[in-house]
Write a protein that holds these residues in place. Sequence first.
Motif, PDB file in Angstrom:
ATOM      1  N   THR A 115     -21.407 -24.085  27.028  1.00  0.00           N
ATOM      2  CA  THR A 115     -20.861 -25.019  26.340  1.00  0.00           C
ATOM      3  C   THR A 115     -21.799 -24.952  24.454  1.00  0.00           C
ATOM      4  OG1 THR A 115     -23.249 -25.183  26.899  1.00  0.00           O
ATOM      5  CG2 THR A 115     -22.652 -26.328  28.122  1.00  0.00           C
ATOM      6  N   HIS A 116     -22.345 -23.307  24.319  1.00  0.00           N
ATOM      7  CA  HIS A 116     -22.488 -22.881  23.667  1.00  0.00           C
ATOM      8  C   HIS A 116     -22.448 -21.332  23.364  1.00  0.00           C
ATOM      9  CE1 HIS A 116     -26.740 -23.685  24.995  1.00  0.00           C
ATOM     10  NE2 HIS A 116     -27.050 -23.252  23.662  1.00  0.00           N
ATOM     11  N   PHE A 117     -22.987 -20.762  22.792  1.00  0.00           N
ATOM     12  CA  PHE A 117     -22.969 -19.258  22.165  1.00  0.00           C
ATOM     13  C   PHE A 117     -23.712 -18.963  21.288  1.00  0.00           C
ATOM     14  CE2 PHE A 117     -18.216 -20.800  22.304  1.00  0.00           C
ATOM     15  CZ  PHE A 117     -17.593 -19.600  23.806  1.00  0.00           C
ATOM     16  N   PRO A 118     -25.546 -19.247  22.497  1.00  0.00           N
ATOM     17  CA  PRO A 118     -26.524 -19.051  21.554  1.00  0.00           C
ATOM     18  C   PRO A 118     -26.822 -16.994  20.723  1.00  0.00           C
ATOM     19  CG  PRO A 118     -26.683 -18.247  24.233  1.00  0.00           C
ATOM     20  CD  PRO A 118     -24.785 -18.541  23.830  1.00  0.00           C
ATOM     21  N   ILE A 119     -27.346 -17.487  20.265  1.00  0.00           N
ATOM     22  CA  ILE A 119     -27.704 -15.769  19.587  1.00  0.00           C
ATOM     23  C   ILE A 119     -29.522 -16.360  19.741  1.00  0.00           C
ATOM     24  CG2 ILE A 119     -27.478 -15.270  17.243  1.00  0.00           C
ATOM     25  CD1 ILE A 119     -25.175 -16.478  16.730  1.00  0.00           C
ATOM     26  N   ARG A 120     -29.730 -14.845  20.078  1.00  0.00           N
ATOM     27  CA  ARG A 120     -31.202 -15.023  19.954  1.00  0.00           C
ATOM     28  C   ARG A 120     -31.955 -13.594  19.552  1.00  0.00           C
ATOM     29  NH1 ARG A 120     -33.991 -15.255  26.179  1.00  0.00           N
ATOM     30  NH2 ARG A 120     -33.608 -17.216  25.584  1.00  0.00           N
ATOM     31  N   LEU A 121     -33.128 -14.067  18.628  1.00  0.00           N
ATOM     32  CA  LEU A 121     -33.636 -13.026  17.583  1.00  0.00           C
ATOM     33  C   LEU A 121     -34.758 -13.101  18.554  1.00  0.00           C
ATOM     34  CD1 LEU A 121     -31.851 -14.976  15.912  1.00  0.00           C
ATOM     35  CD2 LEU A 121     -32.410 -13.265  14.348  1.00  0.00           C
ATOM     36  N   ASN A 122     -35.144 -11.001  19.186  1.00  0.00           N
ATOM     37  CA  ASN A 122     -35.891 -10.697  19.663  1.00  0.00           C
ATOM     38  C   ASN A 122     -37.343 -10.022  18.614  1.00  0.00           C
ATOM     39  OD1 ASN A 122     -38.661  -9.355  21.241  1.00  0.00           O
ATOM     40  ND2 ASN A 122     -37.347  -9.610  23.159  1.00  0.00           N
ATOM     41  N   ARG A 123     -38.101 -10.720  17.964  1.00  0.00           N
ATOM     42  CA  ARG A 123     -39.084  -9.717  17.566  1.00  0.00           C
ATOM     43  C   ARG A 123     -39.443  -8.900  17.262  1.00  0.00           C
ATOM     44  NH1 ARG A 123     -43.647 -11.914  16.271  1.00  0.00           N
ATOM     45  NH2 ARG A 123     -44.079 -10.718  14.076  1.00  0.00           N
ATOM     46  N   LYS A 124     -40.303  -8.579  18.727  1.00  0.00           N
ATOM     47  CA  LYS A 124     -40.642  -7.094  19.579  1.00  0.00           C
ATOM     48  C   LYS A 124     -39.724  -6.376  19.692  1.00  0.00           C
ATOM     49  CE  LYS A 124     -44.434 -10.768  21.087  1.00  0.00           C
ATOM     50  NZ  LYS A 124     -45.468 -11.054  22.574  1.00  0.00           N
ATOM     51  N   THR A 125     -39.307  -6.325  20.416  1.00  0.00           N
ATOM     52  CA  THR A 125     -38.129  -4.946  20.915  1.00  0.00           C
ATOM     53  C   THR A 125     -37.112  -4.968  19.830  1.00  0.00           C
ATOM     54  OG1 THR A 125     -35.980  -7.114  21.407  1.00  0.00           O
ATOM     55  CG2 THR A 125     -37.722  -6.678  23.121  1.00  0.00           C
ATOM     56  N   ARG A 126     -37.411  -5.699  18.455  1.00  0.00           N
ATOM     57  CA  ARG A 126     -36.566  -5.640  17.357  1.00  0.00           C
ATOM     58  C   ARG A 126     -35.005  -5.451  17.618  1.00  0.00           C
ATOM     59  NH1 ARG A 126     -38.706  -7.283  12.911  1.00  0.00           N
ATOM     60  NH2 ARG A 126     -37.626  -5.497  11.745  1.00  0.00           N
ATOM     61  N   LYS A 127     -35.229  -6.815  18.711  1.00  0.00           N
ATOM     62  CA  LYS A 127     -32.831  -6.987  19.350  1.00  0.00           C
ATOM     63  C   LYS A 127     -32.684  -7.882  18.795  1.00  0.00           C
ATOM     64  CE  LYS A 127     -32.563  -2.687  21.614  1.00  0.00           C
ATOM     65  NZ  LYS A 127     -31.488  -1.481  21.133  1.00  0.00           N
ATOM     66  N   VAL A 128     -30.903  -8.067  18.844  1.00  0.00           N
ATOM     67  CA  VAL A 128     -30.438  -9.076  18.807  1.00  0.00           C
ATOM     68  C   VAL A 128     -29.254  -9.798  20.166  1.00  0.00           C
ATOM     69  CG1 VAL A 128     -29.196 -11.530  17.131  1.00  0.00           C
ATOM     70  CG2 VAL A 128     -30.522  -8.912  15.587  1.00  0.00           C
ATOM     71  N   TYR A 129     -29.434 -10.523  20.415  1.00  0.00           N
ATOM     72  CA  TYR A 129     -28.747 -10.388  21.930  1.00  0.00           C
ATOM     73  C   TYR A 129     -27.651 -12.025  21.627  1.00  0.00           C
ATOM     74  CZ  TYR A 129     -31.849  -8.563  23.204  1.00  0.00           C
ATOM     75  OH  TYR A 129     -33.722  -8.157  23.956  1.00  0.00           O
ATOM     76  N   VAL A 130     -26.534 -11.544  21.748  1.00  0.00           N
ATOM     77  CA  VAL A 130     -25.255 -12.758  21.298  1.00  0.00           C
ATOM     78  C   VAL A 130     -24.168 -13.246  22.501  1.00  0.00           C
ATOM     79  CG1 VAL A 130     -23.482 -12.873  19.332  1.00  0.00           C
ATOM     80  CG2 VAL A 130     -25.709 -11.850  18.998  1.00  0.00           C
ATOM     81  N   PHE A 131     -23.968 -14.521  22.954  1.00  0.00           N
ATOM     82  CA  PHE A 131     -23.380 -14.697  23.037  1.00  0.00           C
ATOM     83  C   PHE A 131     -22.089 -14.743  22.325  1.00  0.00           C
ATOM     84  CE2 PHE A 131     -25.818 -15.361  26.909  1.00  0.00           C
ATOM     85  CZ  PHE A 131     -24.840 -16.220  27.779  1.00  0.00           C
ATOM     86  N   ARG A 132     -20.501 -13.994  22.378  1.00  0.00           N
ATOM     87  CA  ARG A 132     -19.588 -14.562  22.035  1.00  0.00           C
ATOM     88  C   ARG A 132     -18.302 -14.691  23.159  1.00  0.00           C
ATOM     89  NH1 ARG A 132     -18.904  -7.881  20.583  1.00  0.00           N
ATOM     90  NH2 ARG A 132     -19.179  -8.315  22.985  1.00  0.00           N
ATOM     91  N   PRO A 133     -18.035 -16.034  22.311  1.00  0.00           N
ATOM     92  CA  PRO A 133     -16.572 -16.086  22.286  1.00  0.00           C
ATOM     93  C   PRO A 133     -15.733 -16.021  23.040  1.00  0.00           C
ATOM     94  CG  PRO A 133     -16.472 -17.110  20.291  1.00  0.00           C
ATOM     95  CD  PRO A 133     -18.136 -16.377  20.711  1.00  0.00           C
TER      96      PRO A 133
END
Length: 323
Positions: A129-147
């Motif tokens: 339904t969408h491709f969320p992007i999550r920015l984690n301040r503590k792990t300094r990671k970016v998680y990206v759902f990609r189409p």
Amino acid sequence: MMDFTGLLLGYKKNRPLTDAERKNQLKQKERLELPLNYDLCVTRLNSTFMETVDRYYAWRGVLTMMMGVFILLCGVGYMDLVWITVTRWGQPDENPEEAMLFLLVTGMILLTSMGVYSWIALKETLTFTHFPIRLNRKTRKVYVFRPGRPGRPILTADWDKLFVTMTPCKGSGTGLNRNWDIRAHVMADDGETVLDTFAFDFVWHGGELDVLRGHWEFLRRYMEDGPEQAHTLVDVCMPIAEHRETLRCSFNRFYVNFLGGGLWLWYMLLPYWLLCVVGRIVSMWTSKVPVWPEHIQAECRIEADDPYVKDERSNQKKELYPI
């Protein structure tokens, strides 16, 4: 602004950075004194992570609508040709062999076209339904759902190692008529080679790029300075993190898009707007809600006493849109 760069064919990989990308770089440690702009992109926010929608979400359904119309026109057009041929069959000026060959060739062309249109439509339907992007301040990671990545739909990248830049979108015009977005490149160890690319959630149309920089600064300050400013600025979280958007939300999302040109333009484009809404509803209700894997959920655990938690439950029945 409606733009599908990166959705159909993806981004070019294993290539060197360009001079333009270096010139327009946005640095994680460089503060920009600009008004912050979050553009209704946030779905949830807390001290651990902030999650946003993707760059295609605002205009989701347009491709589905357009390709559906093209497929319908191809089907109806071909049936019309068959009907004309059948009704003229046996007339003195009709050559059966030529008529059959014409129908065969035309059918192959239209069938191929319908296949291409279906492939494009599948970028929005039978997916997420969408491709969320999550920015984690503590792990300094970016998680990206990609189409378009059924086998490996999620990219995990180091925030501090990303090369972020403002990039003009191909095919969107020139000068003031060009679309721009914010892209993040995953770099090789040499610091020169782009291994992977994703785009953040905002697309800007025009030559004045401070609005785009202001959106980057909104994301950057959350990661670098903490959740306080984002928590204050974000007054509405998009209600889509854990379920499909409602029919009202589908109507209202396009209402806001078209209303940007003025109320008179909205009335003039009302039939097109309604078709887009139909495409959006089909796109959303044939797709599934994205769910993060357990290991990412574990890395993004929210503290029980976190004072900066915001999600759709924090909207307090506030009207998300005017209608």
